[in-house]
Design an enzyme around this catalytic site. Structure first.
Site, PDB file in Angstrom:
ATOM      1  N   HIS A 140      -2.916   1.226   6.874  1.00 11.50           N
ATOM      2  CA  HIS A 140      -3.095   1.309   5.431  1.00 11.50           C
ATOM      3  C   HIS A 140      -2.809   2.735   4.966  1.00 11.50           C
ATOM      4  CE1 HIS A 140      -4.477   0.287   1.487  1.00 11.50           C
ATOM      5  NE2 HIS A 140      -5.502   1.129   1.531  1.00 11.50           N
ATOM      6  N   CYS A 170       0.821  -1.209   0.000  1.00 12.69           N
ATOM      7  CA  CYS A 170       0.000   0.000   0.000  1.00 12.69           C
ATOM      8  C   CYS A 170       0.856   1.261   0.000  1.00 12.69           C
ATOM      9  CB  CYS A 170      -0.944  -0.001   1.194  1.00 12.69           C
ATOM     10  SG  CYS A 170      -0.122  -0.192   2.783  1.00 12.69           S
TER      11      CYS A 170
END
Length: 728
Positions: free
Chosen positions: A169, A91
């Site tokens: 994230h 990510c």
């Protein structure tokens, strides 16, 4: 494809080095510490780190939730770079690529340029596969990650490793076609947050969206939750500072030329005396010890003879008219007299010879510490002690060059920049307004030397020097550093913690020691030298002599100055013929958030000076003709800006070095050292004792505090007696 990607930390230094490994030039990453303050300068995009919620922890699946803000139009989605995250732990790279590949004016380098061209028009899923099949990206990604442990803990059957730990994230906030988009690789569609207001930047809307998101996640708690982190992708500040320094050095040369041209117009006799002075240099280079004390006094006689008749040496500079500058060069040289000497008596010892530096270093004291100046003043070096006359009132429209010529540079160490009289003994005064004129015949020589040094400075590649030398006479980058205002150790602080342009809680040591910041003593010292110490006099002189700084100061580091033949100094107005874009084009690119208005203006003016073709298309704006004092004030402003940007550039270079040091500490494998250390403990017989001590401490710490104070109830259960064998 989906194996081998390691998890990256949320560190701006790590992301900056990752950008460099991708081959991108002119980009760095800064951390945002305060969402309430406005972002200074252009921003390409934001990278937001947050804690991944429970129902979406599966990083291998893309969420199919769709709401009103989701963009489902394939044409819009495929025209931007939006990729699905199909690889665990990728990510960080996805968020960085979502910012870089959606910017039109960033030098992506060969790797990302090939990626952008190849995936043009692809669907988000195809772009995700393209990222997973790029070994260059995987190698650069893993080169900045911590090494994985060799033996992983045993997993429970049917439970993913992601669920056993907290998952974080990265997502991106990027302006595209005038609208703010949130690009999350774990969502099937990008999120459109709409356009921003006409009177605000895209970063203002992005900050509002992020604050609302944090507020919802924290149930209205303050917006400083440690579970969130925000970084900004911005232009490389080293390039910005180098460009500013180039423009400032060109403008410094222009101001020096204007000052020299003005002196040639107002004092044409100095050119002739300068030539005659050069022919008599061998005579002046004789040792002072060969001269008699009467000869030393003869050097001062012509200066004092043209002044008003006085009774002692303490009133020499009180009423000297402008004609003192027309004295022959062989007799205008002033020599520092010992404090105990008198004008009519012979001193007991010859006058000491003051060791003189080169001309440009001797009097070019813009970056000199005020403490050192006071020490020289207390030691009697370079200044005479005469009483001060009260400053005279004058009108705003008169041009008294006797007063304005006082600040012209001189090679004589006995004459420096004199501050205006404030009624205190110990400072020099002039017949016009309480100052001694320093305009001597060798002023042209000083200006010529400074022009030559300025030209050399422009031809030499930009480099950071920690001490003033012949190449940079006016710039002295401080080598000392002050500790951080918070109790921390510089050796343990990461480079990202030392300082950031976006409201960093820790201040950089170099910036803390920077002597040219607005609150520094050097800046106040320059203003005192120019305008005196009295507040009322300071305000009057700022209005009178600070006109050039007020007119040209705001553009002195972003635009070039133009010197006309008649001495008019004006900024250049670049036309659309330059490399830069027109204002309309710039505004349309600014809606994309990656325009970099400030940097582009600097690049435009730099190229217009370097390239003759672009210089012709530049048109000077309406300018004015300034007096010598105003030009000197502007020159000192330019010198202060140069010193400031030199310190900022040095700070960025040092911060980039610390980024690499932190990266080496992060990626180093300490297993070999740990194994060697444990084996040495075992050889010395200390390992068993240490293990027993740690085990016993853990057992004591593992007892619950509540159970220690819990009253034990009697056990009323019947216990069976132990079986005893019957005797036979």
């Amino acid at each position: 494809m989906n194996k081998g990607w390691l998890e990256l930390e949320s560190d701006p230094g790590l992301f900056t080095l990752l950008v460099e490994d991708f081959g991108v030039k002119g980009v760095q990453v800064e951390e945002i510490y305060d969402l309430q303050s406005k972002c200074q300068g252009p921003v390409y995009g934001f990278i937001f780190l947050f804690k991944w919620i429970e129902e979406r922890r599966s990083r291998r699946k893309v969420s199919t939730l769709v709401d009103d803000t989701s963009v489902i139009d394939d044409d819009i989605v495929n025209n931007m770079f939006f990729a699905h995250q199909l690889i665990p732990n990728s990510c960080a790279t996805h968020a960085l690529l979502s910012v870089l590949l959606n910017c039109s004016n960033v030098d992506l380098g060969p790797t990302l340029s090939r990626m952008k061209d190849f995936t043009k028009g692809f669907s988000p899923e195809s772009k995700g596969y393209a990222i997973g099949n790029a070994p260059e990206l995987a190698k650069a990604h893993n080169s900045h990650a911590r090494p994985e442990p060799r033996h992983l803990p045993e997993k429970q059957n049917g439970l993913s490793a992601v669920r056993t730990m907290e998952a974080f994230h990265f997502v991106s906030y990027v302006p595209i076609t005038g609208r703010l988009f949130e690009l999350d690789g774990l969502k099937v569609y990008p999120i459109d947050h709409g356009p921003w207001g006409e009177d605000e930047e895209w970063t203002d809307k992005a900050r509002r969206v992020i604050m609302e998101r944090i507020g919802l996640a924290t149930a209205g708690e303050p917006y400083h939750d440690i579970r969130f982190n925000l970084m900004a992708v911005v232009p490389d500040r080293r390039i910005k500072y180098e460009t500013r320094l180039h423009v400032l050095k060109v403008n410094r040369q222009t101001v020096l030329e204007a000052l020299q041209q003005l002196i040639r117009v107002t004092q044409p006799e100095l050119i002739q005396t300068h030539k005659s002075q050069e022919s008599q240099l061998p005579e002046e280079s004789k040792p002072a010890s060969s001269k008699s004390p009467l000869g030393l006094e003869a050097g001062r006689t012509p200066v004092a003879s043209e002044c008003t008749q006085t009774d002692g040496a303490e009133e020499v500079a009180g009423s000297c008219p402008q004609t003192t500058t027309h004295s022959p060069p062989s007799k205008c040289k002033l020599v520092v007299k010992p404090p105990g000497s008198s004008l009519n008596g012979v001193p007991p010892n010859p006058a000491p010879i003051v060791q003189r530096l080169p001309a440009f270093l001797d009097n070019h004291n813009y970056a000199k510490s005020p403490m050192q100046e006071e020490e020289d003043l207390a030691a009697g070096v370079g200044r005479s002690r005469v009483p001060v006359r009260a400053p005279q009132q004058y009108s705003e429209d008169e041009d008294d060059y006797e007063d304005e010529d006082e600040d012209v540079q001189n090679t004589n160490p006995a004459i420096r920049y004199k501050r205006k009289g404030t009624g205190k003994p110990g400072s020099l005064s002039n017949s016009s307004d309480g100052q001694l004129s320093v305009l001597q015949p060798n002023t042209i020589n000083v200006l010529t030397e400074k022009l030559q040094e300025s030209q050399k400075d422009l031809s030499v590649p930009l480099s950071i020097k920690t001490s003033s030398g012949a190449g940079s006479p006016a710039v002295a980058v401080p080598t000392h550093s002050q500790p951080s205002p918070t109790p921390s150790n510089e050796s343990t602080d990461t480079a990202s913690e030392i300082g950031s342009a976006f409201n960093s809680p820790l201040r950089s040591p170099i910036r803390s020691a920077n002597p040219t910041r607005p609150s520094s003593p050097v800046t106040s010292h320059i203003s005192k030298v120019l305008f005196g110490e009295d507040d009322s006099l300071l305000r009057v002189d700022c209005i009178r002599y600070n006109r050039a700084v007020r007119d040209l100061g705001p553009v002195i580091s972003t635009g070039l100055l133009h010197l006309a033949e008649d001495g008019v100094l004006s900024p250049l107005a670049l036309t659309e013929g330059g490399k830069g874009s027109s204002p309309s084009t710039r505004s349309s690119q600014g809606s994309q958030g990656s325009s970099g208005l400030e940097e582009k203006e600097v690049v435009e003016v730099t190229e217009s000076r370097d390239k003759p073709g672009l210089n012709r298309s530049s048109e000077p704006l309406s300018g004015e003709k300034y007096s010598p004092k105003e030009l000197l004030a502007l020159l000192k402003c330019v010198e202060a800006e140069i010193a400031n940007y030199e310190a900022c550039l040095k700070e960025e270079v040092e911060k980039r070095k610390k980024f690499k040091i932190d990266d080496q500490r992060r990626t180093h494998n300490y297993d070999e050292f740990i194994c060697t250390f444990i084996s040495m403990l075992a050889q010395e017989g200390m390992l068993a004792n240490l293990v027993e001590q740690n085990i016993s401490v853990r057992r004591r710490q593992g007892v619950s505090i509540g159970r220690l104070h819990k009253q034990r109830k009697p056990d009323r259960r019947k216990r069976s007696r132990p079986y005893k064998a019957k005797r036979q």
